[in-house]
Design an enzyme around this catalytic site. Structure first.
Site, short mmCIF file in Angstrom:
data_model
loop_
_atom_site.label_atom_id
_atom_site.label_comp_id
_atom_site.label_asym_id
_atom_site.label_seq_id
_atom_site.Cartn_x
_atom_site.Cartn_y
_atom_site.Cartn_z
CB CYS A 2 -0.86 0.05 1.26
SG CYS A 2 -1.84 -1.41 1.51
NE ARG A 27 4.76 1.94 -1.09
CZ ARG A 27 5.61 2.03 -0.08
NH1 ARG A 27 6.73 2.68 -0.24
NH2 ARG A 27 5.33 1.51 1.10
CD1 TRP A 74 -0.12 -5.77 -3.41
CD2 TRP A 74 -0.03 -6.54 -1.31
NE1 TRP A 74 0.42 -7.03 -3.45
CE2 TRP A 74 0.49 -7.52 -2.19
CE3 TRP A 74 -0.07 -6.81 0.05
CZ2 TRP A 74 0.97 -8.76 -1.73
CZ3 TRP A 74 0.40 -8.04 0.50
CH2 TRP A 74 0.92 -8.99 -0.39
CG ASN A 99 0.53 2.15 3.65
OD1 ASN A 99 -0.54 2.29 3.08
ND2 ASN A 99 1.66 2.67 3.23
N GLY A 100 -0.38 -1.41 6.23
CA GLY A 100 -0.02 -2.35 7.29
C GLY A 100 -1.20 -3.23 7.66
CD GLU A 481 17.52 -12.31 -8.48
OE1 GLU A 481 17.04 -12.83 -7.48
OE2 GLU A 481 17.10 -11.23 -8.94
CE LYS A 485 14.07 -10.51 -10.57
NZ LYS A 485 14.85 -10.10 -9.46
CD GLU A 488 10.26 -10.77 -9.24
OE1 GLU A 488 9.58 -10.26 -8.34
OE2 GLU A 488 11.50 -10.69 -9.27
CG HIS A 504 20.76 -36.51 -6.25
ND1 HIS A 504 21.15 -37.77 -5.83
CD2 HIS A 504 21.91 -35.85 -6.54
CE1 HIS A 504 22.47 -37.85 -5.85
NE2 HIS A 504 22.95 -36.70 -6.29
CE LYS A 602 11.72 -2.22 -6.17
NZ LYS A 602 12.47 -3.26 -6.89
C1 AGP Z 1 12.64 -9.46 -6.33
O1 AGP Z 1 12.57 -9.17 -7.67
C2 AGP Z 1 11.51 -9.01 -5.50
N1 AGP Z 1 11.16 -7.66 -5.70
C3 AGP Z 1 11.61 -9.42 -4.03
O2 AGP Z 1 12.02 -10.74 -3.95
C4 AGP Z 1 12.51 -8.54 -3.12
O3 AGP Z 1 13.85 -8.76 -3.41
C5 AGP Z 1 12.18 -8.88 -1.66
O4 AGP Z 1 10.84 -8.57 -1.41
C6 AGP Z 1 13.09 -8.17 -0.69
O5 AGP Z 1 12.94 -6.78 -0.77
P1 AGP Z 1 14.01 -5.82 -0.14
O6 AGP Z 1 15.30 -6.03 -0.87
O7 AGP Z 1 13.45 -4.44 -0.37
O8 AGP Z 1 14.13 -6.15 1.32
#
Ligand code: AGP
Length: 607
Positions: A2, A27, A74, A99-100, A481, A485, A488, A504, A602
């Site tokens: 949010c 975000r 969100w 937010n929260g 990673e 990517k 997501e 395995h 984000k």
């Molecule tokens: C990765 O592409 C994501 N946006 C997510 O995994 C992100 O790295 C994770 O939420 C951690 O966020 P931060 O680095 O702001 O703590």
């Protein structure tokens, strides 16, 4: 996650609020709304979906007024519908954005229902609106009503409130969720982060945990968690407005991939000479703490966690110090055995990730010192850690982390050098690493230049439903990673395995519908990896290999893309680039929302 924007001004605020919401889109959110007070009434407008739907609705029926709050939601409690979108109201008189998560909202809601309040949403937020209203109706000032309500809330929140009977002011508070005050000329603002307000001010006050604030046209008053009136410093946010624009790029993610050769320079700038690390970059007292460090514990989430996994290889190989790495959401809820003299490191782009922050708070007293590798100055992790090293990547807008990751790795490699100095790293070895770092921008540029070629490769992915990523050694977290990517942003299911684990289990998945992506280091593990590739090929799997020049030959079922020659310790940074590009192009071909993938945020400021 949010986003909040609020404005008290002598001019109409709707456009400021909507622009702020657009700037917070990165975000992640699924509905949006705003409420504006015109001197007589609070007018509210909300929409499920994108901010542009809200902006279109506002254009069709403008909201006038010089006091307002706005929000991107969100969903946590209740579906992403218009009814659940913020601002929430109590009657016609009070509007709130939040937010929260309020963990004890159920008993509070039950008591309010008992008192006759009717709820028009499924959110936890509406409880806060009615609690404040209840206290005001019982005779409290808005300020007292707000404070008594906040004292009843359990969980994490940032709040913004306005009330028709207390005009000309917004009250706000933060506990566990970020909030900044934007200081203007005869106008003041609140927002979840400064990005939302860069069009109206570059002066910000970063609120502390538990702070309560009242903003009016010409005043910002802040009380700390003990309700003492306090002064917080106003900081000028140095920025280049173009960081928040896509420029010639179709998506922020692509812009941020292309920025990597430049931003890694900013990570290193002023911190290394031609051949030495400048250890004072880690802050006052860092050298003494590094002298005492016998063990490293790294905590992070998502991409930042992958950076930590790579750092483990460096810290153990180069510095010879034991290093443990764990995801924050697991670490925070278990008992720990923390050896003496442990340096506790958090890694985070945003500096506001709830789990990472909670892990730091849980362990702070048991460790030698805490250090955060972070991209957002003034964020909670930076403020609450003993030491910080800023990655200086500039704002990262795409939800998928790219330049934040590579700059984290540069910072972690510099940290490794600092620790290794105390454990036998010779000046010559240090000079070798530092000279390698100076080459990094041009190596990353060579990686970025594979773009067109990788765009073609991506055509083989866009139709697939699954993919496997393989790597060995520090290239295994790079494969993790790459898989993160791809899933997501393209929604293609992807898994990463250490290549040696293939037989395995995961080999059973391999057939012509399962592309296998491999990052092939130019080191002693190359021959072992080649054997793994043959195992895949023999099962009809299609292989996509990023390898050093002339290390692996292209053949049927095996597509090889040559990478520049890279010093071994830089391979994880440089080999990340083609995997970012592959995911990006697969997502574009699939037509997904690259910068704001579904369901993701984000900055993950709730558990
Ligand atoms: C990765 O592409 C994501 N946006 C997510 O995994 C992100 O790295 C994770 O939420 C951690 O966020 P931060 O680095 O702001 O703590």
């Amino acid at each position: 996650m949010c986003g909040i924007v609020g404005a008290v001004a002598a001019r109409p605020v709707s456009a400021i609020l909507l622009e702020g919401l657009k700037r917070l889109e990165y975000r992640g959110y699924d509905s949006a709304g705003l409420a504006v007070f015109d001197g007589e009434q609070i007018h509210r407008l909300r929409r499920a979906g994108k901010v542009r739907f809200l902006a279109d609705a506002e254009q069709a029926a403008p909201l006038s007024g010089s006091l307002g709050i706005a929000h991107t939601r969100w969903a946590t409690h209740g579906k992403p519908t218009e009814d659940n979108a913020h601002p929430h109201m109590s009657g016609e008189q009070l509007a709130i954005v939040h937010n929260g998560i309020i963990e004890n909202f159920e008993p509070l809601k039950a008591a309010l229902e008992e008192a006759g309040y009717q709820f028009s949403s499924d959110t936890d937020t509406e409880v806060i609106a009615h609690l404040i209203d209840q206290a005001v109706k019982a005779g409290a000032s808005l300020q007292d009503a707000f404070l008594s309500t906040v004292s009843q809330l359990e969980g994490a929140f940032a709040l913004g409130v306005m009330h028709k009977d207390f005009p000309g002011q917004i009250l706000a508070s933060r506990k566990g969720s970020p909030l900044v005050v934007g200081v203007g000329m005869g106008e003041n603002f609140i927002a979840s982060d400064q990005m939302a307000l860069l069009q109206v001010t570059d002066r910000f006050i970063y609120l502390e945990e538990g702070d309560f604030v009242q903003i009016t046209l010409d005043q910002v008053s802040i009380w700390d968690k003990t309700q003492q009136l306090v002064e917080r410093p106003v900081k000028v946010f140095e920025h280049n407005l173009s960081v928040a624009e896509k420029g010639e790029f179709r998506h922020f993610m692509m812009k941020e991939i292309y920025e990597q050769p430049e931003v890694v320079k900013a990570t290193m700038q002023g911190r290394i000479t031609e051949d030495r690390l400048l250890e004072q970059s880690f802050g006052n007292g860092a050298s003494e703490l590094f002298d005492q460090t016998r063990q490293v514990q790294i905590i992070a989430c998502g991409t930042s966690y992958h950076a930590g996994l790579i750092a483990k290889y460096w810290i153990e190989d180069i510095a010879g110090i034991p290093c443990a790495v764990e995801v924050a959401s697991e670490f925070r809820y278990r008992k720990h055995v923390i050896p003496d003299n442990t340096l506790f490191i958090t890694i985070s782009q945003s500096g506001e990730t709830a789990d990472t922050l909670a892990a730091l708070r849980a362990i702070k007293e048991q460790v030698l010192a805490s250090l955060t590798i972070c991209n957002v100055p003034g964020s909670s992790l930076v403020r609450e850690s003993d030491l910080s090293l800023m990655t200086n990547a500039g704002p990262e807008i795409g939800v998928a982390s790219t330049k934040a990751f590579t700059t984290q790795l540069v910072a972690l490699l510099m940290l490794t050098v600092a620790l290794a100095r105390r454990n036998g790293l010779s000046e010559e070895q240090e000079a070798n690493i530092i000279r390698g770092l100076h080459q990094l921008p041009s190596l990353l540029l060579a990686g970025v230049r594979l773009d067109k070629d990788i765009e073609l490769l991506a055509q083989d992915f866009a139709e697939k439903n699954h993919a496997l990523f393989l790597g060995r050694g520090p290239l295994y977290p790079v494969a993790m990673e790459g898989a993160l990517k791809l899933k997501e942003i393209s929604y293609i299911h992807a898994e990463a395995y250490p290549a040696g684990e293939l037989k395995h289990g995961p080999l059973a998945l391999v057939d012509k519908e399962m592309p296998v992506v491999t990052v092939a280091p130019n080191n002693a593990l190359l021959d072992k990896l080649k054997a793994n590739l043959q195992e895949v090929k023999a099962r009809g799997g299609e292989l996509f290999v990023f390898a050093g020049a002339d290390k692996i030959q292209q053949e049927d079922g095996l597509k090889v893309r040559q990478m520049p020659d890279v010093p071994e310790f830089l391979e994880p940074i440089v080999y990340t680039i083609p995997l970012q590009l592959l995911s990006y192009h697969a997502a574009v071909l699939k037509g997904t929302d690259v910068d704001q993938p579904r369901n993701l945020a984000k900055s993950v400021t709730v558990e």
